[in-house]
Design a protein around this motif. Structure first.
Motif, PDB file in Angstrom:
ATOM      1  N   UNK A  86       0.836  -1.201   0.000  1.00 22.71           N
ATOM      2  CA  UNK A  86       0.000   0.000   0.000  1.00 22.71           C
ATOM      3  C   UNK A  86       0.872   1.252   0.000  1.00 22.71           C
ATOM      4  N   UNK A  87       1.934   1.250   0.775  1.00 18.63           N
ATOM      5  CA  UNK A  87       2.857   2.389   0.762  1.00 18.63           C
ATOM      6  C   UNK A  87       3.435   2.611  -0.633  1.00 18.63           C
ATOM      7  N   UNK A  88       3.833   1.512  -1.262  1.00 16.66           N
ATOM      8  CA  UNK A  88       4.421   1.622  -2.597  1.00 16.66           C
ATOM      9  C   UNK A  88       3.400   2.169  -3.595  1.00 16.66           C
ATOM     10  N   UNK A  89       2.168   1.707  -3.505  1.00 16.06           N
ATOM     11  CA  UNK A  89       1.130   2.143  -4.439  1.00 16.06           C
ATOM     12  C   UNK A  89       0.836   3.630  -4.298  1.00 16.06           C
ATOM     13  N   UNK A  90       0.643   4.092  -3.065  1.00 13.86           N
ATOM     14  CA  UNK A  90       0.253   5.498  -2.890  1.00 13.86           C
ATOM     15  C   UNK A  90       1.425   6.444  -3.132  1.00 13.86           C
ATOM     16  N   UNK A  91       2.651   5.913  -3.095  1.00 12.59           N
ATOM     17  CA  UNK A  91       3.823   6.758  -3.350  1.00 12.59           C
ATOM     18  C   UNK A  91       4.110   6.918  -4.832  1.00 12.59           C
ATOM     19  N   UNK A  92       3.593   6.016  -5.659  1.00 10.22           N
ATOM     20  CA  UNK A  92       3.902   6.045  -7.092  1.00 10.22           C
ATOM     21  C   UNK A  92       3.699   7.406  -7.750  1.00 10.22           C
ATOM     22  N   UNK A  93       2.565   8.075  -7.502  1.00 12.41           N
ATOM     23  CA  UNK A  93       2.327   9.334  -8.214  1.00 12.41           C
ATOM     24  C   UNK A  93       3.355  10.419  -7.950  1.00 12.41           C
ATOM     25  N   UNK A  94       4.228  10.216  -6.966  1.00 15.33           N
ATOM     26  CA  UNK A  94       5.210  11.238  -6.607  1.00 15.33           C
ATOM     27  C   UNK A  94       6.648  10.782  -6.855  1.00 15.33           C
ATOM     28  N   UNK A  95       6.814   9.553  -7.373  1.00  8.61           N
ATOM     29  CA  UNK A  95       8.152   9.002  -7.589  1.00  8.61           C
ATOM     30  C   UNK A  95       8.607   9.229  -9.013  1.00  8.61           C
ATOM     31  N   UNK A  96       9.792   9.799  -9.150  1.00  6.53           N
ATOM     32  CA  UNK A  96      10.299  10.133 -10.482  1.00  6.53           C
ATOM     33  C   UNK A  96      10.475   8.891 -11.353  1.00  6.53           C
ATOM     34  N   UNK A  97      10.937   7.777 -10.767  1.00  7.77           N
ATOM     35  CA  UNK A  97      11.174   6.593 -11.590  1.00  7.77           C
ATOM     36  C   UNK A  97       9.878   6.055 -12.186  1.00  7.77           C
TER      37      UNK A  97
ATOM     38  N   UNK B 212       8.521   8.559 -14.839  1.00  4.58           N
ATOM     39  CA  UNK B 212       9.288   8.472 -16.083  1.00  4.58           C
ATOM     40  C   UNK B 212       8.852   7.268 -16.907  1.00  4.58           C
ATOM     41  N   UNK B 213       8.592   6.150 -16.270  1.00  2.62           N
ATOM     42  CA  UNK B 213       8.152   4.969 -17.008  1.00  2.62           C
ATOM     43  C   UNK B 213       6.819   5.219 -17.698  1.00  2.62           C
ATOM     44  N   UNK B 214       5.913   5.932 -17.041  1.00  3.10           N
ATOM     45  CA  UNK B 214       4.631   6.261 -17.672  1.00  3.10           C
ATOM     46  C   UNK B 214       4.834   7.169 -18.881  1.00  3.10           C
ATOM     47  N   UNK B 215       5.666   8.194 -18.715  1.00  3.51           N
ATOM     48  CA  UNK B 215       5.955   9.117 -19.817  1.00  3.51           C
ATOM     49  C   UNK B 215       6.641   8.378 -20.955  1.00  3.51           C
ATOM     50  N   UNK B 216       7.602   7.543 -20.609  1.00  5.43           N
ATOM     51  CA  UNK B 216       8.349   6.793 -21.623  1.00  5.43           C
ATOM     52  C   UNK B 216       7.408   5.910 -22.455  1.00  5.43           C
ATOM     53  N   UNK B 217       6.473   5.230 -21.800  1.00  6.94           N
ATOM     54  CA  UNK B 217       5.546   4.349 -22.515  1.00  6.94           C
ATOM     55  C   UNK B 217       4.686   5.139 -23.495  1.00  6.94           C
ATOM     56  N   UNK B 218       4.229   6.313 -23.082  1.00 12.88           N
ATOM     57  CA  UNK B 218       3.409   7.151 -23.966  1.00 12.88           C
ATOM     58  C   UNK B 218       4.242   7.646 -25.142  1.00 12.88           C
TER      59      UNK B 218
ATOM     60  N   UNK C 243      16.221  22.849 -12.349  1.00  8.97           N
ATOM     61  CA  UNK C 243      16.561  24.231 -11.972  1.00  8.97           C
ATOM     62  C   UNK C 243      15.844  24.658 -10.689  1.00  8.97           C
ATOM     63  N   UNK C 244      15.764  23.741  -9.719  1.00  9.23           N
ATOM     64  CA  UNK C 244      15.186  24.082  -8.427  1.00  9.23           C
ATOM     65  C   UNK C 244      13.678  24.043  -8.362  1.00  9.23           C
ATOM     66  N   UNK C 245      13.009  23.655  -9.452  1.00  8.60           N
ATOM     67  CA  UNK C 245      11.558  23.565  -9.440  1.00  8.60           C
ATOM     68  C   UNK C 245      11.113  22.463  -8.489  1.00  8.60           C
ATOM     69  N   UNK C 246       9.960  22.631  -7.862  1.00 13.71           N
ATOM     70  CA  UNK C 246       9.416  21.590  -6.990  1.00 13.71           C
ATOM     71  C   UNK C 246       8.700  20.507  -7.771  1.00 13.71           C
ATOM     72  N   UNK C 247       8.559  20.692  -9.085  1.00 16.24           N
ATOM     73  CA  UNK C 247       7.748  19.804  -9.893  1.00 16.24           C
ATOM     74  C   UNK C 247       8.553  18.691 -10.568  1.00 16.24           C
ATOM     75  N   UNK C 248       7.909  17.538 -10.707  1.00 16.74           N
ATOM     76  CA  UNK C 248       8.329  16.526 -11.667  1.00 16.74           C
ATOM     77  C   UNK C 248       7.343  16.656 -12.821  1.00 16.74           C
TER      78      UNK C 248
END
Length: 322
Positions: free
Chosen positions: A186-197, A200-206, A242-247
């Motif tokens: 459950x921790x892993x699932x709810x953390x996904x939307x904030x994890x860069x790795x 990136x996999x979602x973006x890469x697939x698209x 460049x210091x942005x808080x966003x992924x």
């Protein structure tokens, strides 16, 4: 980087609440990314409701006796929405859910099952594993779908079957494994939307599903190109650049006016990225619990179409007509 909000979890149970308690006590530890906000049941006498209430958690119950399944589910659904959970965790909820109920929580409802799925869906899992001569039983945590004990598996733990072991002994040991595995998954699932790795996999697939798209590094970060020597970049993956808080994924827009309009009207979704913003790139924020991935795909396709050779863009338009 901005602090990540804790995911809100609602639990459905029918019994003693031991599995719910495993999730609950994990949530009380420092840095746990979720909190239990409500516990519901189809049995008003379920002991798990008393455990939750003693811990200060809101509870609700709707007995199902004499009710049509859909009518009972409508009551449960309404109570769930009152507490605005991000996810629903099933913890010994002894009701088969209709696809209509599950679909409202697509990708956001989880369950634990006492077997190493896809083995032994349904009941009597431990005895079936023993009778089959398996070396191990175990448990699985999975996303709930409309099919019984189906859906993507988030994690599994194998439990050795001891010589001469009976069903009761194996069941107790598998339960201990479940109490460890479920909070972790459950921790892993709810953390996904904030994890860069994961993002990136979602973006890469698209990106790589687009015609002749290639991944290339740009300024030390992953980026996506239309391919060939004359190809152009159509998306950049930006992790707190460049210091942005966003992924974010950076996509091409028509110009500064459109960029300014997007940022002004949708500040939780768009931002002007440093360095890239001046050359017509807009930042589409990904590290949010409510990221609309269809929206992300649409903008990445639009960005690709804006720089793709006419040959490719024409072929893509023709393919979309069929």
């Amino acid at each position: 980087m901005a602090e990540t909000p804790r995911a809100r979890i609602a639990v459905l149970l029918s019994g003693t609440g031991t599995t719910m308690s495993a999730l609950l006590f994990q949530s009380r530890l420092p840095q746990c990314p979720y909190e239990i906000v409500a516990v519901g049941s189809n049995d008003p006498t379920a002991f798990g409701l008393k455990v939750a209430a003693a811990e200060g958690i809101a509870t609700f119950a709707h007995p199902h006796s004499g009710m049509a399944r859909e009518d009972h589910e409508a009551l449960m659904q309404a109570s769930l929405h009152e507490h605005a959970p991000d996810y629903v965790a099933l913890c010994g909820y002894m009701r088969i859910l209709t696809p209509g109920f599950v679909d409202q929580w697509a990708g956001r409802m989880v369950n634990t099952h006492p077997s190493l799925l896809p083995k032994y869906k349904g009941l009597d899992t431990h005895q079936r594993a023993i009778d089959a001569g398996d070396s191990h039983g175990g448990c699985s945590v999975h996303i709930v779908t409309g099919e019984l004990d189906d859906g993507p598996v988030l994690g599994q733990l194998a439990v050795p079957i001891l010589p001469g072991e009976d069903e009761a002994s194996l069941r107790r040991r598998v339960q201990m494994a479940e109490y460890q595995l479920y909070p972790h998954c459950l921790e892993e699932l709810v953390s996904r939307p904030y994890r860069a790795d994961w993002l990136l996999e979602r973006v890469r697939a698209i990106a790589l599903a687009l015609p002749e798209a290639e991944e290339r590094e740009s300024h030390g970060a992953p980026a996506f190109h239309t391919g060939g020597k004359s190809g152009k970049f159509f998306a950049h993956f930006s992790e707190t650049h460049h210091g942005s808080e966003h992924i974010a994924v950076l996509v091409k827009v028509s110009g500064q006016d459109e960029l300014a309009t997007l940022v002004e009207q949708f500040p939780k979704t768009w931002f002007k990225p440093a360095y890239y913003g001046a050359s017509g790139w807009a930042g589409l924020i990904l590290n949010r619990a409510d990221t609309d991935w269809e929206h992300v795909a649409e903008w990445m396709h639009r960005s690709w179409a804006g720089v793709a050779p006419k040959r490719l863009a024409g072929l893509q338009r023709a393919a979309e007509q069929f």
